[in-house]
Write an enzyme that holds these catalytic residues in place. Structure first.
Site: not given
Length: 343
Positions: A74-75, A100, A176, A178, A242, A282, A309
């Site tokens: 993440n950020r 990431h 991560h 999908y 998100d 997340q 996540e």
């Protein structure tokens, strides 16, 4: 591919198969490339977005499809943090932030295959990676392992561990993948139903970094404390979800893990229950996926998959009120996820 360890550091794809679940995983990024599960009629479908070969991953065409991200998922705001009196600067790769793990995070590394049992009872694969001191700006060398195990006919377990060798460092690994339980090539996930065992989110600023507050979801488009369609109120949250959910209302525990989310596809009746020991998850609805050509030439568009996540909170290194993501030298970071499939 035979049971083996693989130390030549070339990217490849390995299989796990217990006669019910079929999983393909690459040592490039410890990435799940395919996962086939039966529907209510026993028909198998591959329920993860990805590519047929390892090349598109290596060539940077995957928007974090299926991989493990780190050293910090993440950020991190403005790519900066201070630890033990030292200021650190990280690569900026997502607006004004570091995302990431930076430009070449763990998802873009070839991991060593430390063990692999393809089939039989409890097939597994263990990946190992050594992250050097200073890699992508982070302090200290870290040894990381990730083990995927098919623990039963319906469950896959992921155990992630990391040990900093010589310096304290932030560590926050996330898986991560999908997911599209209708099948990776079946369109968008807006009709999937989801329940998330979180009564708060960490609201974000205009650059998707948490403000430090905890926002109750009750009465908002973020409320999935009871199962509902992903698309029901997605139009009220900009381009899509998100957001980090605080896993604060788990009422069930399995193998020491708390219930994080339940994802359901009505058409196939496939259900995935996610269990974890992480404090957050997340919830990301593939908002930036745009015309990616994947397996079997399927074209993945916006909302083609949903990510769940489990993680430490985003930018926790700069938010003292968030659960700490610093791991002291010689201590062990642990993070487990359990994916349970049914129909």
């Amino acid at each position: 591919m035979a049971d083996q360890t693989k130390n030549d550091n070339t990217p490849g794809i390995f299989e796990l198969n217990n006669g019910s679940l079929q999983v393909k995983i690459s040592n490039y990024g410890a990435t799940i490339t395919s996962l086939s599960v039966p529907d209510k009629n026993g028909k198998l479908a591959d329920v993860v977005l990805g590519f047929d070969s390892v090349d598109p991953y290596v060539n940077g065409l995957a928007p974090y499809f299926g991989c493990i991200v780190g050293r910090v998922a993440n950020r991190i705001k403005e790519g900066k943090f201070s630890l033990n009196g030292v200021d650190y600067t990280l690569p900026i790769n997502n607006g004004p932030n570091s995302l990431h793990g930076g430009n070449k995070g763990f998802d873009k590394k070839t991991w060593e295959v430390a063990g692999h049992k393809k089939d039989g009872d409890k097939p597994f694969i263990t990946f190992k990676y050594h992250s050097a001191d200073g890699e992508e700006g982070y302090p200290g060398a870290v040894t990381v392992t990730a083990t995927y195990t098919l623990t039963s006919a319906t469950t896959m377990r992921l155990d992630m561990e990391a040990v900093p060798e010589n310096k304290d460092t932030p560590i926050n690994l996330a898986q991560h993948t999908y997911w599209n339980l209708s099948g990776h090539d079946s369109g968008n996930i807006l009709d999937h139903r989801i329940q998330i065992w979180g009564s708060h989110i960490t609201p974000v600023d205009q650059h998707s970094v948490p403000t430090g507050e905890l926002l109750p979801v009750k009465g908002t488009p973020f409320d999935f404390t009871e199962e509902k369609r992903i698309g029901e109120r997605i139009g009220e949250v900009g381009i899509g979800y998100d957001h980090n959910y605080v896993l604060d209302c788990a009422d069930q525990v399995k193998d020491g893990l708390k219930h994080a989310a339940k994802l359901r596809d009505g058409e196939s009746s496939r259900v995935m229950d996610l269990w974890t020991d992480a404090p957050g998850v997340q919830f990301y609805t593939g908002n930036y996926v745009d015309g990616v050509v994947g397996k079997g030439n399927a074209v993945y568009g916006k909302h083609a998959g949903v990510c769940l996540e489990t993680q430490g909170f985003p930018n926790a290194i700069n938010q003292k009120s968030f659960p700490c993501v610093v791991v002291k030298a010689g201590e062990k970071y642990k993070h487990t996820m359990l994916f349970e499939f049914s129909a």
